[in-house]
Design an enzyme around this catalytic site. Structure first.
Site, PDB file in Angstrom:
ATOM      1  N   CYS A 523       0.839  -1.191   0.000  1.00  0.00           N
ATOM      2  CA  CYS A 523       0.000   0.000   0.000  1.00  0.00           C
ATOM      3  C   CYS A 523       0.877   1.244   0.000  1.00  0.00           C
ATOM      4  O   CYS A 523       1.996   1.227   0.517  1.00  0.00           O
ATOM      5  CB  CYS A 523      -0.894   0.032   1.241  1.00  0.00           C
ATOM      6  SG  CYS A 523      -2.021  -1.359   1.373  1.00  0.00           S
ATOM      7  N   HIS A 659      11.220   6.007 -27.527  1.00  0.00           N
ATOM      8  CA  HIS A 659      11.839   7.213 -28.087  1.00  0.00           C
ATOM      9  C   HIS A 659      11.698   8.394 -27.127  1.00  0.00           C
ATOM     10  O   HIS A 659      12.588   9.251 -27.050  1.00  0.00           O
ATOM     11  CB  HIS A 659      11.244   7.519 -29.460  1.00  0.00           C
ATOM     12  CG  HIS A 659      11.588   6.485 -30.489  1.00  0.00           C
ATOM     13  ND1 HIS A 659      12.867   6.338 -30.989  1.00  0.00           N
ATOM     14  CD2 HIS A 659      10.833   5.515 -31.072  1.00  0.00           C
ATOM     15  CE1 HIS A 659      12.885   5.332 -31.858  1.00  0.00           C
ATOM     16  NE2 HIS A 659      11.671   4.819 -31.923  1.00  0.00           N
ATOM     17  N   HIS A 702       9.974  -8.496  -6.513  1.00  0.00           N
ATOM     18  CA  HIS A 702       8.654  -8.633  -5.889  1.00  0.00           C
ATOM     19  C   HIS A 702       8.304 -10.080  -5.588  1.00  0.00           C
ATOM     20  O   HIS A 702       7.194 -10.377  -5.172  1.00  0.00           O
ATOM     21  CB  HIS A 702       7.585  -7.996  -6.774  1.00  0.00           C
ATOM     22  CG  HIS A 702       7.637  -6.501  -6.751  1.00  0.00           C
ATOM     23  ND1 HIS A 702       8.063  -5.761  -7.820  1.00  0.00           N
ATOM     24  CD2 HIS A 702       7.357  -5.613  -5.771  1.00  0.00           C
ATOM     25  CE1 HIS A 702       8.031  -4.470  -7.503  1.00  0.00           C
ATOM     26  NE2 HIS A 702       7.607  -4.362  -6.275  1.00  0.00           N
TER      27      HIS A 702
END
Length: 811
Positions: A523, A659, A702
């Protein structure tokens, strides 16, 4: 007049779900404990909406991790690597897909449209067998019904689910996930049939991809899908929800003519052109309009008078009995309840509405439209709107003048990046494939306690500085022991990469419990930008200088860039976003120059959220990218050539804006790569030339999984196949804040070992080249493509080395 909520935050007012999830993952609590916390949260949400007078209350918007992953589980679309053999999908398989496990990587995670919420990307191929494998939607509907509350089950629509999916690894690029529509619809029919049998009278299908630029084939898929579902929807009401942008004219034409659909929900906050379409093209007389007039993406109190005027205009078009007052999108993207806030002063608090307050606003508008206007409530709202417009806290003329003056220049550094890199290398003297991390190190319970006690005045400033200094020293020493080349101080003094800066800038306000889910249990507590932004004093120089004094190695000064601060805050809605962004850029520019003056040679300005703010419609993207990239360049246009400017980006699809990333003109960019299965590298395989330093992430932070040296070396070799050796950096995907040291230490050890192994191999190749080995086998040090064109593996390297030894011995 009916009222409706698209969806609601699932974490709880005090992050109850977060703590329950992390306790379960750590093995400190049982699945039953997690389920009990979750059931209590769902019950309280449903009862809250019932008490507020909401007619159409959503269910199945709760999730243990992500609503798209829930749909993957519902469809049984589990990638084969997770070993699922059928039956109801449980926590083991579900969380392995979300987070990975000791032996398997997680599925890709990316941003949910242009929000800071992340979803787990489905991996689909032509051989995927779908089956009804999670009954969560039906179970939660029955759970609410047992409490005496009739809810609206919410499903991710079949077409959006497929459009948000990606072809599984090894599947031809030409494979269209939409080709699986006929395969998943039978599962949707089963779910609808069960919901119907359980007593559901209205089902909500979220089809947010309808706001995107879709071709004729994609639009036809919606027509086909809902025509196929029409028979099973007979006897039910079904609403299609869209959100986050305008619905294009062709999509509007398609969705308003869908069979079996009795209601359509539109975002009329970010989709003002949709409102014009309804007025000009009309609205079907046999459908209900769910009018999203209460903003689900921001925390400003609704202008009730303006919204009521909009609703009255719509009522004249669709009729009183066919208009439903709703939120613009799920309230998942806003904080939970303003009642829990003790830190905000009364003036600012009067300008705000969190999820709980937005529920009340929706009902107040519905009642007003029905002729039951709460005069006192509307009067208080009007007074708050007027207070915000006239408050001297909002406007700073000096800041506005400085920001306006920025438009006369593009703020590019005077020297090109190639010359700057040469100057920086002479000063920094880094090896090839230099190693670094992204910024944060694990935030331990002790560290959080120190910050908490300092904020509560339970420890002195001297005690706080001592504790943080000790933590920085520990992190610096660890990196030196690991032999990382460019160090970070670990950011122990920071609660959040945006909130930390916002707390030191004028024009920001902060909450105590204004948490918003980013992904899983993660969170964030976005700052509130209510006024013009300026920097009263230096924000990071003290800690960065302290860290640099502890080591002879380069220490990165760590800053969050203006676009990310903007996109990860609740931003004022009374002026264009680019004006606020330019103000933040000026504040960060001052900080960059102070860091350089203090002797910091490498400064990282994170722009993790640059891609996130990209408008969903292509016609609007060029303007956004122009001012966003310009804002970044403003921050560092005044530094010396020898000061190396890094930036970092993560968890979005960057290939389509490569780009613009080049146009940012950073000296080095570190960018997420491994969690997305090296999708980034494809843009370089397709011929895009990148001359600055670049560090595609070599492992996913993660996931608790620890990658091996071999795996990381293989990944670096894939990068070397498309990138020049002299510009490649080696680093993780993202910061290490959410990981434990037991995971970080071995992962970084393996990362450095892989970099050293490749340096040795590259040096050996160069020596062999100098000794006259044919170029067809060994490319030069700066261009190794001839050797690694086929993405050689770690094992291949040893085999080649063994063969070389045989050659040297005369065999």
């Amino acid at each position: 007049m009916a009222s409706h909520i698209v969806g609601y935050p699932r974490m709880g007012p005090k992050r109850e779900l977060k703590f329950a999830l992390e306790s379960f993952w750590d093995g400190k609590s049982s699945a039953g404990d997690l389920q009990k916390v979750s059931a209590d949260l769902r019950s309280s949400i449903w009862k809250q909406m019932t008490d507020a007078g909401i007619k159409y209350i959503p269910s199945n918007t709760f999730s243990y991790y992500d609503q798209v992953l829930d749909t993957t589980a519902m469809l049984g679309a589990v990638p084969p690597r997770y070993g699922w053999t059928g039956g109801e999908i449980g926590f083991d398989v579900y969380f392995s897909m979300a987070r990975g496990n000791a032996t398997l990587p997680a599925m890709e995670m990316t941003k949910w449209f242009d929000t800071n919420y992340h979803f787990i990307v489905p991996e689909l191929g032509p051989d995927m067998k779908f089956s009804y494998a999670s009954h969560k939607a039906v179970d939660e509907y029955k759970e609410a019904r047992a409490l005496g509350i009739d809810t609206v089950p919410v499903l991710i629509g079949p077409v959006s689910y497929l459009l948000l999916s990606k072809p599984a690894k090894g599947v031809e690029k030409s494979f269209s996930t939409l080709s699986l529509l006929g395969s998943i619809l039978p599962v949707y029919k089963e779910v609808v049939a069960e919901l119907k049998a359980a007593g559901a009278s209205l089902i909500q299908f979220d089809e947010p991809t309808l706001v995107m630029d879709l071709d004729a084939q994609q639009l036809q898929a919606f027509t086909h899908a809902y025509a196929e579902l029409e028979s099973c929807l007979s006897g039910l009401n079904a609403v299609i929800e869209t959100y986050f942008a305008d619905v294009p004219a062709e999509a509007y034409k398609t969705v308003t003519s869908l069979k079996g659909i009795t209601g359509l929900g539109f975002d009329l906050v970010r989709g003002t052109k949709t409102l014009d379409l309804i007025k000009s093209a009309g609205f079907p007389s046999n459908k209900f309009l769910f009018a999203g007039v209460v903003d689900g993406r921001n925390i400003w109190a609704n202008d009730l008078a303006a919204s009521l005027s909009t609703l009255q205009a719509l009522e004249a078009i669709v009729g009183k009995d066919h208009l439903v007052v709703s939120t613009s999108c799920s309230l998942l993207h806003t904080a939970v309840d303003l009642v829990n806030e003790t830190k905000l002063d009364n003036e600012i608090k009067s300008w705000l509405a969190f999820a709980a307050q937005k529920v009340v606003e929706v009902n107040a508008l519905a009642k007003a439209l029905a002729g039951q206007k709460d005069v006192a409530f509307f009067s208080a709202n009007a007074a708050a709107q007027a207070s915000r417009k006239s408050s001297p806290r909002v406007n700073n003329e000096a800041v506005q003048t400085a920001a306006a003056a920025l438009r006369g220049s593009d703020h590019r550094r005077a020297t090109n990046v190639s010359a700057r890199l040469d100057a920086q290398q002479k000063k920094l003297n880094l090896p090839i494939l230099p190693t670094t991390t992204i910024g944060s190190f694990p935030q331990t319970m002790d560290l959080r306690r120190v910050r908490r006690e300092y904020k509560a005045n339970k420890i002195s400033e001297e005690e706080y500085v001592k504790a943080i200094k000790e933590e920085i020293s520990k992190v610096v020493k660890l990196q030196e022991e690991l032999d990382i080349d460019v160090l970070v101080h670990g950011e122990p003094e920071r609660n959040d990469m945006v909130e930390y800066f916002g707390e030191q800038l004028q024009g920001f306000a902060f909450t105590v419990n204004g948490w918003v889910q980013s992904y899983g249990s993660r969170c964030v507590k976005p700052p509130i930008i209510y006024g013009d932004v300026s920097r009263p004093k230096a924000m990071t120089v003290f800690w960065s200088s302290m860290a640099q004094s502890m080591t002879p190695r380069p220490m990165k000064g760590m800053l969050t860039g203006p676009v990310t601060i903007l996109n990860w805050s609740f931003v004022r809605n009374d002026q264009p976003r680019f004006e606020t962004c330019y103000q933040i850029a000026l504040a960060i520019k001052d900080e960059v120059e102070d860091l350089e003056t203090a002797g910091i040679q490498v400064i990282q300005i994170d722009e993790a959220a640059l891609r996130e703010g990209l408008p969903l419609r292509k016609s609007e993207q060029a303007f956004y990218l122009d001012w966003a990239v310009h804002s970044f360049r403003i921050t560092n246009c005044g530094v010396k050539d020898t000061t190396q400017i890094h930036t970092h980006m993560c968890y979005s699809n960057f290939n389509d804006i490569i780009h613009s990333i080049i146009d940012m003109d950073a000296d080095v960019i570190t960018i997420e790569n491994s969690r997305s299965d090296e999708k980034l590298l494809s843009v370089f395989r397709e011929g895009v030339k990148y001359g600055a330093g670049i560090g595609p992430g070599v492992y996913d932070i993660h996931s608790p999984r620890i990658p091996s040296t071999e795996e990381i070396a293989d990944r670096i070799n894939k990068m070397l196949a498309v990138l020049e050796t002299n510009i490649l950096w080696v680093n993780p995907d993202c910061g290490l804040k959410t990981r434990k040291y037991a995971e970080v230490n071995p992962a970084l050890t393996n990362m450095v070992s892989a970099a050293k192994l490749l340096r040795t191999q590259l040096a050996k190749r160069e020596r062999e080249r100098e000794r006259g080995f044919p170029q067809t086998h060994f490319g030069s040090l700066s261009k190794t493509k001839s050797f690694i064109q086929n993405e050689i593996t770690f094992r291949d390297l040893y085999l080649i080395r063994w063969c070389l030894c045989l050659v040297e011995c005369g065999f």
